[in-house]
Design an enzyme around this catalytic site. Sequence first.
Site, PDB file in Angstrom:
ATOM      1  CD  GLU A 138      21.626  16.101  44.540  1.00 59.78           C
ATOM      2  OE1 GLU A 138      22.331  16.220  45.580  1.00 59.78           O
ATOM      3  OE2 GLU A 138      21.707  16.868  43.565  1.00 59.78           O
ATOM      4  CD  GLU A 368       5.493  13.150  42.290  1.00 60.07           C
ATOM      5  OE1 GLU A 368       5.712  14.300  42.704  1.00 60.07           O
ATOM      6  OE2 GLU A 368       5.609  12.812  41.109  1.00 60.07           O
ATOM      7  CB  THR A 370       7.568  11.234  52.910  1.00 63.28           C
ATOM      8  OG1 THR A 370       7.686  12.351  53.794  1.00 63.28           O
ATOM      9  CG2 THR A 370       8.928  10.929  52.266  1.00 63.28           C
ATOM     10  CG  HIS A 371       1.633   9.744  55.198  1.00 67.53           C
ATOM     11  ND1 HIS A 371       0.469  10.011  54.509  1.00 67.53           N
ATOM     12  CD2 HIS A 371       1.259   9.468  56.478  1.00 67.53           C
ATOM     13  CE1 HIS A 371      -0.564   9.897  55.333  1.00 67.53           C
ATOM     14  NE2 HIS A 371      -0.109   9.578  56.524  1.00 67.53           N
TER      15      HIS A 371
HETATM   16  P1  TGC Z   1      10.238  26.526  50.644  1.00 64.83           P
HETATM   17  O1  TGC Z   1      11.193  27.591  51.069  1.00 64.83           O
HETATM   18  O2  TGC Z   1       9.030  26.245  51.461  1.00 64.83           O
HETATM   19  O3  TGC Z   1       9.752  26.800  49.140  1.00 64.83           O
HETATM   20  C1  TGC Z   1      10.621  27.186  48.113  1.00 64.83           C
HETATM   21  C2  TGC Z   1       9.756  27.840  47.052  1.00 64.83           C
HETATM   22  O4  TGC Z   1       8.820  26.880  46.517  1.00 64.83           O
HETATM   23  C3  TGC Z   1       7.470  27.268  46.795  1.00 64.83           C
HETATM   24  N1  TGC Z   1       6.740  26.060  47.167  1.00 64.83           N
HETATM   25  C4  TGC Z   1       5.871  25.432  46.382  1.00 64.83           C
HETATM   26  N2  TGC Z   1       5.426  25.715  45.172  1.00 64.83           N
HETATM   27  C5  TGC Z   1       4.528  24.877  44.625  1.00 64.83           C
HETATM   28  N3  TGC Z   1       4.089  23.771  45.230  1.00 64.83           N
HETATM   29  C6  TGC Z   1       4.523  23.444  46.456  1.00 64.83           C
HETATM   30  N4  TGC Z   1       4.065  22.349  47.041  1.00 64.83           N
HETATM   31  C7  TGC Z   1       5.453  24.280  47.086  1.00 64.83           C
HETATM   32  N5  TGC Z   1       6.094  24.264  48.272  1.00 64.83           N
HETATM   33  C8  TGC Z   1       6.872  25.356  48.299  1.00 64.83           C
HETATM   34  C9  TGC Z   1       7.565  28.279  47.906  1.00 64.83           C
HETATM   35  O5  TGC Z   1       6.474  29.164  47.865  1.00 64.83           O
HETATM   36  C10 TGC Z   1       8.875  28.962  47.589  1.00 64.83           C
HETATM   37  O6  TGC Z   1       8.658  29.863  46.522  1.00 64.83           O
HETATM   38  P2  TGC Z   1       9.477  31.261  46.421  1.00 64.83           P
HETATM   39  O7  TGC Z   1       8.938  31.907  45.196  1.00 64.83           O
HETATM   40  O8  TGC Z   1       9.180  31.984  47.692  1.00 64.83           O
HETATM   41  O9  TGC Z   1      10.924  30.873  46.299  1.00 64.83           O
HETATM   42  O10 TGC Z   1      11.093  25.188  50.425  1.00 64.83           O
HETATM   43  P3  TGC Z   1      11.733  24.227  51.491  1.00 64.83           P
HETATM   44  O11 TGC Z   1      13.142  23.997  51.063  1.00 64.83           O
HETATM   45  O12 TGC Z   1      11.493  24.723  52.896  1.00 64.83           O
HETATM   46  O13 TGC Z   1      10.942  22.847  51.250  1.00 64.83           O
HETATM   47  C11 TGC Z   1       9.601  22.701  51.490  1.00 64.83           C
HETATM   48  C12 TGC Z   1       9.205  21.209  51.262  1.00 64.83           C
HETATM   49  C13 TGC Z   1       9.801  20.325  52.337  1.00 64.83           C
HETATM   50  C14 TGC Z   1       7.695  21.164  51.348  1.00 64.83           C
HETATM   51  C15 TGC Z   1       9.688  20.750  49.873  1.00 64.83           C
HETATM   52  O14 TGC Z   1      11.069  20.688  49.805  1.00 64.83           O
HETATM   53  C16 TGC Z   1       9.153  19.391  49.489  1.00 64.83           C
HETATM   54  O15 TGC Z   1       8.042  19.310  48.963  1.00 64.83           O
HETATM   55  N6  TGC Z   1       9.921  18.290  49.707  1.00 64.83           N
HETATM   56  C17 TGC Z   1       9.562  16.959  49.198  1.00 64.83           C
HETATM   57  C18 TGC Z   1      10.407  16.635  47.976  1.00 64.83           C
HETATM   58  C19 TGC Z   1       9.661  15.805  46.971  1.00 64.83           C
HETATM   59  O16 TGC Z   1       8.449  15.727  46.951  1.00 64.83           O
HETATM   60  N7  TGC Z   1      10.383  15.188  46.061  1.00 64.83           N
HETATM   61  C20 TGC Z   1       9.755  14.447  44.997  1.00 64.83           C
HETATM   62  C21 TGC Z   1      10.756  14.157  43.895  1.00 64.83           C
HETATM   63  S1  TGC Z   1      10.027  13.700  42.329  1.00 64.83           S
HETATM   64  C22 TGC Z   1       9.318  12.225  42.605  1.00 64.83           C
HETATM   65  O17 TGC Z   1       9.231  11.738  43.672  1.00 64.83           O
HETATM   66  C23 TGC Z   1       8.742  11.528  41.406  1.00 64.83           C
HETATM   67  S2  TGC Z   1       8.072  10.004  41.803  1.00 64.83           S
HETATM   68  C24 TGC Z   1       7.643   9.343  40.336  1.00 64.83           C
HETATM   69  C25 TGC Z   1       6.160   9.383  40.094  1.00 64.83           C
HETATM   70  O18 TGC Z   1       5.496  10.392  40.299  1.00 64.83           O
HETATM   71  O19 TGC Z   1       5.641   8.377  39.676  1.00 64.83           O
HETATM   72  P1  FAD Z   2      14.137  10.875  53.335  1.00 67.26           P
HETATM   73  O1  FAD Z   2      13.900  12.265  52.900  1.00 67.26           O
HETATM   74  O2  FAD Z   2      15.503  10.497  53.804  1.00 67.26           O
HETATM   75  O3  FAD Z   2      13.074  10.498  54.464  1.00 67.26           O
HETATM   76  C1  FAD Z   2      13.217   9.358  55.320  1.00 67.26           C
HETATM   77  C2  FAD Z   2      12.138   9.474  56.400  1.00 67.26           C
HETATM   78  O4  FAD Z   2      12.352  10.666  57.164  1.00 67.26           O
HETATM   79  C3  FAD Z   2      10.727   9.583  55.806  1.00 67.26           C
HETATM   80  O5  FAD Z   2       9.801   8.931  56.635  1.00 67.26           O
HETATM   81  C4  FAD Z   2      10.469  11.077  55.853  1.00 67.26           C
HETATM   82  O6  FAD Z   2       9.086  11.418  55.885  1.00 67.26           O
HETATM   83  C5  FAD Z   2      11.158  11.444  57.153  1.00 67.26           C
HETATM   84  N1  FAD Z   2      11.487  12.877  57.161  1.00 67.26           N
HETATM   85  C6  FAD Z   2      12.353  13.549  56.389  1.00 67.26           C
HETATM   86  N2  FAD Z   2      12.344  14.857  56.691  1.00 67.26           N
HETATM   87  C7  FAD Z   2      11.435  15.002  57.692  1.00 67.26           C
HETATM   88  C8  FAD Z   2      10.955  16.115  58.425  1.00 67.26           C
HETATM   89  N3  FAD Z   2      11.367  17.370  58.191  1.00 67.26           N
HETATM   90  N4  FAD Z   2      10.030  15.889  59.389  1.00 67.26           N
HETATM   91  C9  FAD Z   2       9.556  14.628  59.617  1.00 67.26           C
HETATM   92  N5  FAD Z   2       9.967  13.551  58.946  1.00 67.26           N
HETATM   93  C10 FAD Z   2      10.900  13.740  58.008  1.00 67.26           C
HETATM   94  N6  FAD Z   2      12.655  11.392  42.782  1.00 67.26           N
HETATM   95  C11 FAD Z   2      12.837  12.159  41.670  1.00 67.26           C
HETATM   96  O7  FAD Z   2      13.407  13.245  41.752  1.00 67.26           O
HETATM   97  N7  FAD Z   2      12.395  11.726  40.460  1.00 67.26           N
HETATM   98  C12 FAD Z   2      11.777  10.545  40.281  1.00 67.26           C
HETATM   99  O8  FAD Z   2      11.384  10.198  39.164  1.00 67.26           O
HETATM  100  C13 FAD Z   2      11.573   9.705  41.418  1.00 67.26           C
HETATM  101  N8  FAD Z   2      11.009   8.487  41.283  1.00 67.26           N
HETATM  102  C14 FAD Z   2      10.923   7.639  42.371  1.00 67.26           C
HETATM  103  C15 FAD Z   2      10.462   6.341  42.197  1.00 67.26           C
HETATM  104  C16 FAD Z   2      10.412   5.477  43.284  1.00 67.26           C
HETATM  105  C17 FAD Z   2       9.960   4.073  43.086  1.00 67.26           C
HETATM  106  C18 FAD Z   2      10.777   5.933  44.569  1.00 67.26           C
HETATM  107  C19 FAD Z   2      10.684   5.027  45.754  1.00 67.26           C
HETATM  108  C20 FAD Z   2      11.242   7.213  44.748  1.00 67.26           C
HETATM  109  C21 FAD Z   2      11.340   8.087  43.651  1.00 67.26           C
HETATM  110  N9  FAD Z   2      11.859   9.389  43.773  1.00 67.26           N
HETATM  111  C22 FAD Z   2      12.039  10.172  42.683  1.00 67.26           C
HETATM  112  C23 FAD Z   2      12.422   9.817  45.053  1.00 67.26           C
HETATM  113  C24 FAD Z   2      11.369  10.258  46.082  1.00 67.26           C
HETATM  114  O9  FAD Z   2      10.845  11.488  45.750  1.00 67.26           O
HETATM  115  C25 FAD Z   2      12.077  10.289  47.451  1.00 67.26           C
HETATM  116  O10 FAD Z   2      12.278   8.956  47.826  1.00 67.26           O
HETATM  117  C26 FAD Z   2      11.256  11.030  48.500  1.00 67.26           C
HETATM  118  O11 FAD Z   2      11.205  12.403  48.221  1.00 67.26           O
HETATM  119  C27 FAD Z   2      11.812  10.816  49.928  1.00 67.26           C
HETATM  120  O12 FAD Z   2      13.187  10.993  49.965  1.00 67.26           O
HETATM  121  P2  FAD Z   2      14.116   9.877  50.667  1.00 67.26           P
HETATM  122  O13 FAD Z   2      13.751   8.563  50.100  1.00 67.26           O
HETATM  123  O14 FAD Z   2      15.515  10.336  50.534  1.00 67.26           O
HETATM  124  O15 FAD Z   2      13.667   9.852  52.175  1.00 67.26           O
END
Ligand code: TGC
Ligand code: FAD
Length: 389
Positions: A138, A368, A370-371
């Site tokens: 979001e 997916e 961030t770094h």
């Molecule tokens: P936390 O309390 O640590 O975990 C909640 C539950 O999830 C489990 N878990 C995982 N399971 C599988 N893989 C992982 N990497 C996992 N990390 C945590 C955890 O064991 C727990 O399970 P349970 O059964 O105990 O409830 O959660 P948190 O709220 O503290 O967050 C941890 C954090 C920061 C690592 C997580 O929120 C995170 O990975 N944030 C990044 C968000 C993200 O990657 N968004 C991507 C959106 S989709 C997208 O970007 C598509 S791009 C399009 C394309 O791919 O081309």
């Molecule tokens: P923020 O979370 O606001 O982060 C901003 C900066 O703060 C980053 O450098 C980050 O690393 C840093 N930061 C945040 N928290 C911390 C912390 N705890 N400690 C240190 N640094 C921190 N999402 C979907 O759900 N579905 C999709 O299909 C999808 N497709 C995408 C396609 C594109 C082209 C792009 C650019 C994004 C897409 N995303 C999608 C969203 C993507 O997953 C988010 O952009 C990403 O998870 C980061 O969220 P944000 O952009 O809000 O950055």
Amino acid sequence: MSTMHPFDLLDIQRDLTQEQREIQSVTRAYVNDRVRPEIAQWFETSEIPVRELAQELGEIGLLGMHLEGYGCAGTDATSYGLACMELEAGDSGIRSLVSVQGSLAMFAIHAYGSEEQKQEWLPQLAAGKAIGCFGLTEADHGSNPSGMLTHAKRDGDDWILDGNKMWITNGSVADVAIVWANTDEGIRGFVVDTKLPGFSANIIKHKLSLRASITSELVFTGLRVPDSSRLPKATSLRAPLMCLAEARYGIIFGAVGAARDCFESALAYASTREQFDGPIARHQITQYKLASMATRLDTAMLLALHLGKIKDAHQIKPEQISMGKFNNVNGAIEIAREARTILGAAGITTEYPIFRHMNNLESVLTYEGTHEIHSLVIGQALTGIAAFR
Ligand code: TGC
Ligand code: FAD
């Protein structure tokens, strides 16, 4: 040395099975024939024939290819990674299409859906006749999806969804959206038919990265769905994070593909471009750059294949996937930057793929997870301390 990658000095590909080589080869041929001739234009105009491409990718079996049944190819994880690598050598946007369809939308239904949801959606998603998207992020909850504001409220046998999702790949062309929402019982996932009243999507314009990919905002206004749309096996944030683990794994290989394409372009250019009465490849500094890039590329590939083996043994852990993305995406950006310098001014145009890959990789570094977030996942595994909050 492998004929697929004549610059793979370590002959890393020697251990691949015949099937893995064939999948890689078919994907590479598709990218060469279909993507390379048009990608610069798709990128420049930011217009991409997603539906046509999805059907073609479906026909060659690349959508949800590592899933079993329901029209999916059921390959091993390494083959899926190799396909991602070849697709991203074409463009990160094409790999994104396949990642979001197969690893996010289809995986969510496959792992957490009911039999009816699987029967309804998986065959048409696998064939590329329907397009899926995955709405987790979001505007104010990117890295921290646990704080999501999109809400689903029970109303008899139905749920009413209200809220917004941001940055959603293929959101405005999707037939089905996997929507993650907060409920009074915790985070749940919904399989939403995008034709339903209350669902709308707007394309996000003015992107300078991943231009050959549609990115959208999703809006839910009193969107009513039956309880049969809820993913019955998704009972917490763990479910979407498990889906992300699948897609992040593909990116580990994909980044190698983008970097390889940059490297190959720079090597070819260095061999033909003449300055000071000879090819620039004869200068020691150019050779140092090429040696550094080739070594980084091969080590990234070794890491990807190592993780592929662990995933094929069903033993992969989140921190291992994080380490793969952390290393390989950043490494790919460094290779792209170095490669661009070899092309001088020519390197900044779309005539060569390098600058396009470099721009795309900035999105890949961010989506997916961030770094920085991946560094914290690795840090947590090393220290036992979660430093996210
Ligand atoms: P936390 O309390 O640590 O975990 C909640 C539950 O999830 C489990 N878990 C995982 N399971 C599988 N893989 C992982 N990497 C996992 N990390 C945590 C955890 O064991 C727990 O399970 P349970 O059964 O105990 O409830 O959660 P948190 O709220 O503290 O967050 C941890 C954090 C920061 C690592 C997580 O929120 C995170 O990975 N944030 C990044 C968000 C993200 O990657 N968004 C991507 C959106 S989709 C997208 O970007 C598509 S791009 C399009 C394309 O791919 O081309
Ligand atoms: P923020 O979370 O606001 O982060 C901003 C900066 O703060 C980053 O450098 C980050 O690393 C840093 N930061 C945040 N928290 C911390 C912390 N705890 N400690 C240190 N640094 C921190 N999402 C979907 O759900 N579905 C999709 O299909 C999808 N497709 C995408 C396609 C594109 C082209 C792009 C650019 C994004 C897409 N995303 C999608 C969203 C993507 O997953 C988010 O952009 C990403 O998870 C980061 O969220 P944000 O952009 O809000 O950055």
